[in-house]
Design a protein around this motif. Sequence first.
Motif, mmCIF file in Angstrom:
data_model
loop_
_atom_site.group_PDB
_atom_site.id
_atom_site.type_symbol
_atom_site.label_atom_id
_atom_site.label_comp_id
_atom_site.label_asym_id
_atom_site.label_seq_id
_atom_site.Cartn_x
_atom_site.Cartn_y
_atom_site.Cartn_z
ATOM 1 N N UNK A 136 0.840 -1.198 0.000
ATOM 2 C CA UNK A 136 0.000 0.000 0.000
ATOM 3 C C UNK A 136 0.875 1.248 0.000
ATOM 4 N N UNK A 137 1.862 1.283 0.904
ATOM 5 C CA UNK A 137 2.757 2.436 0.958
ATOM 6 C C UNK A 137 3.568 2.600 -0.312
ATOM 7 N N UNK A 138 3.989 1.479 -0.902
ATOM 8 C CA UNK A 138 4.723 1.546 -2.161
ATOM 9 C C UNK A 138 3.868 2.092 -3.289
ATOM 10 N N UNK A 139 2.607 1.729 -3.308
ATOM 11 C CA UNK A 139 1.715 2.248 -4.347
ATOM 12 C C UNK A 139 1.454 3.733 -4.159
ATOM 13 N N UNK A 140 1.371 4.172 -2.893
ATOM 14 C CA UNK A 140 1.224 5.609 -2.647
ATOM 15 C C UNK A 140 2.454 6.363 -3.158
ATOM 16 N N UNK A 141 3.628 5.790 -2.915
ATOM 17 C CA UNK A 141 4.856 6.422 -3.424
ATOM 18 C C UNK A 141 4.854 6.437 -4.944
ATOM 19 N N UNK A 142 4.329 5.377 -5.551
ATOM 20 C CA UNK A 142 4.260 5.326 -7.012
ATOM 21 C C UNK A 142 3.293 6.373 -7.548
ATOM 22 N N UNK A 143 2.203 6.629 -6.826
ATOM 23 C CA UNK A 143 1.279 7.689 -7.245
ATOM 24 C C UNK A 143 2.003 9.032 -7.291
ATOM 25 N N UNK A 144 2.843 9.269 -6.300
ATOM 26 C CA UNK A 144 3.593 10.524 -6.275
ATOM 27 C C UNK A 144 4.521 10.612 -7.487
ATOM 28 N N UNK A 145 5.157 9.488 -7.837
ATOM 29 C CA UNK A 145 6.036 9.478 -9.003
ATOM 30 C C UNK A 145 5.233 9.729 -10.275
ATOM 31 N N UNK A 146 4.059 9.097 -10.389
ATOM 32 C CA UNK A 146 3.204 9.304 -11.561
ATOM 33 C C UNK A 146 2.859 10.780 -11.702
ATOM 34 N N UNK A 147 2.424 11.391 -10.599
ATOM 35 C CA UNK A 147 2.075 12.816 -10.643
ATOM 36 C C UNK A 147 3.287 13.672 -10.984
ATOM 37 N N UNK A 148 4.443 13.312 -10.432
ATOM 38 C CA UNK A 148 5.664 14.075 -10.724
ATOM 39 C C UNK A 148 6.033 13.963 -12.196
ATOM 40 N N UNK A 149 5.874 12.758 -12.768
ATOM 41 C CA UNK A 149 6.160 12.566 -14.187
ATOM 42 C C UNK A 149 5.158 13.335 -15.050
ATOM 43 N N UNK A 150 3.907 13.388 -14.595
ATOM 44 C CA UNK A 150 2.885 14.116 -15.356
ATOM 45 C C UNK A 150 3.211 15.607 -15.404
ATOM 46 N N UNK A 151 3.498 16.186 -14.237
ATOM 47 C CA UNK A 151 3.765 17.635 -14.232
ATOM 48 C C UNK A 151 5.047 17.943 -14.986
#
Length: 329
Positions: A136-151
Motif C-alpha cells: 500500500x505504501x509503495x503504491x502511494x509512493x508510485x502515485x507521487x512518481x506518476x504525478x511528478x512525471x505528469x507535471x
Amino acid sequence: MSETTEVAGNAAAAPPRNSAADAEARAIAVADTVARTAVEQADHAMRHWTDPTAGPVRIGSAQHLQMFCNMLLQTHNPYKPAVIDWPKLSPEALHRVTSLPIWDIAVQTEGRASIRVKTFAQTVSDPLLRIALEMDGGEEARHKVVLSKLVEAYGIALAPEPDYPPPDDPEWGWLVTGYSECIDSFFAFGLFAAARRSGFFPAELVETFEPVIQEEGRHILFFVNWAAWYRRTLPWWRRPLFALKVARVWAFLVWERIGIARGIDTDGVAQDANFTMNGSAALGEALTPGAMIDLCLAENDRRMAGYDARLLRPETVPRLARLARRFVK
C-alpha cells in the motif's frame, strides 16, 4: 537463355519474402500484442477479485484478515511510472490540464500518505498484514512518481515540496491517511468521471491515469476492512479508546478541510480546495450539487463492484452524501 534459367534468375534476384525487416516488423507486432494483452489482464485483475474460499466470513477473524490482505496483494497492477508514454496534448487541452489548481496538493498528499503508511507497517507484527501495508505504501509512493512525471511532461510548475517526516504516532498517521482517502476518493471518482464524460481530459490521458484512480479504490477497500478487523480484535477495554481516536481523526480531517477550503493547506501553502466542491464546473461539465453527488455515488459503487461481496465497503462518506442529497437539487 532458356525459360527455366530466366525464371531461376528472377527468383534469385527477388528479395526473399522472409526478409530481416519483415521478421523484425512481425516481432515488434507480436511484442506489442503481448504487452497490450498483459496490460489488459493486469487491469482486469486489478478490478475483479473474489476469494476462492466459499462461505460467510466473520469480520475480525483470521480469514477476514487473510481475505482483505490477499485482495490488495493479488490485485496489484505492476505498471511503471518511468515508462508511461504521456500523450501529446493539443494547446487547448494542455492549458486545461495545467491550469487545474490541484497539482501541488496532489503531489504533497501522496508524499505524506506514503511515509505514513510505511511507518505504520513497521509497527505491525503479522507478516501478511505487514506485506500488504508495505505494498500500500509503495503504491502511494508510485502515485507521487506518476504525478511528478505528469507535471514534468506537461511543464506544470510546482511549489517547493516540504519534508515528509514520519508521524510520531504511526497509528494516528495511518488512520488519518485511510479516512482522508475515503473522503477524497469518493469525490475524485465523480470528478474524474465528469472530466472523462465532458472531454476535459483527452481520452488518451484518461486511459493513462485510470489505474491510479482505481488503485485508490483498492486502498480504501483495504483500509475499511482493516479498521473493522482491528476494532474486533482489540480487547473490550481498548475499543472505546480506539473509537475516541477515530472520532478525533474525523474531527481533524473536517478541520483540515475547512482550512483548505479557505485556501491554506496544512503546511501553510495557499491552495484552491474549493475545487472538490466546484470541480465539475472547472472540469467542463457544470453539474448541480445533487447531480454531482449522484455521479460520485454511482462511480463509487461501480469501482467497488468487482471485489468480493463479503468484504466491507466504505460506508461513512456515501451515507453522508445520501443524507445531503435529500436537501440539495
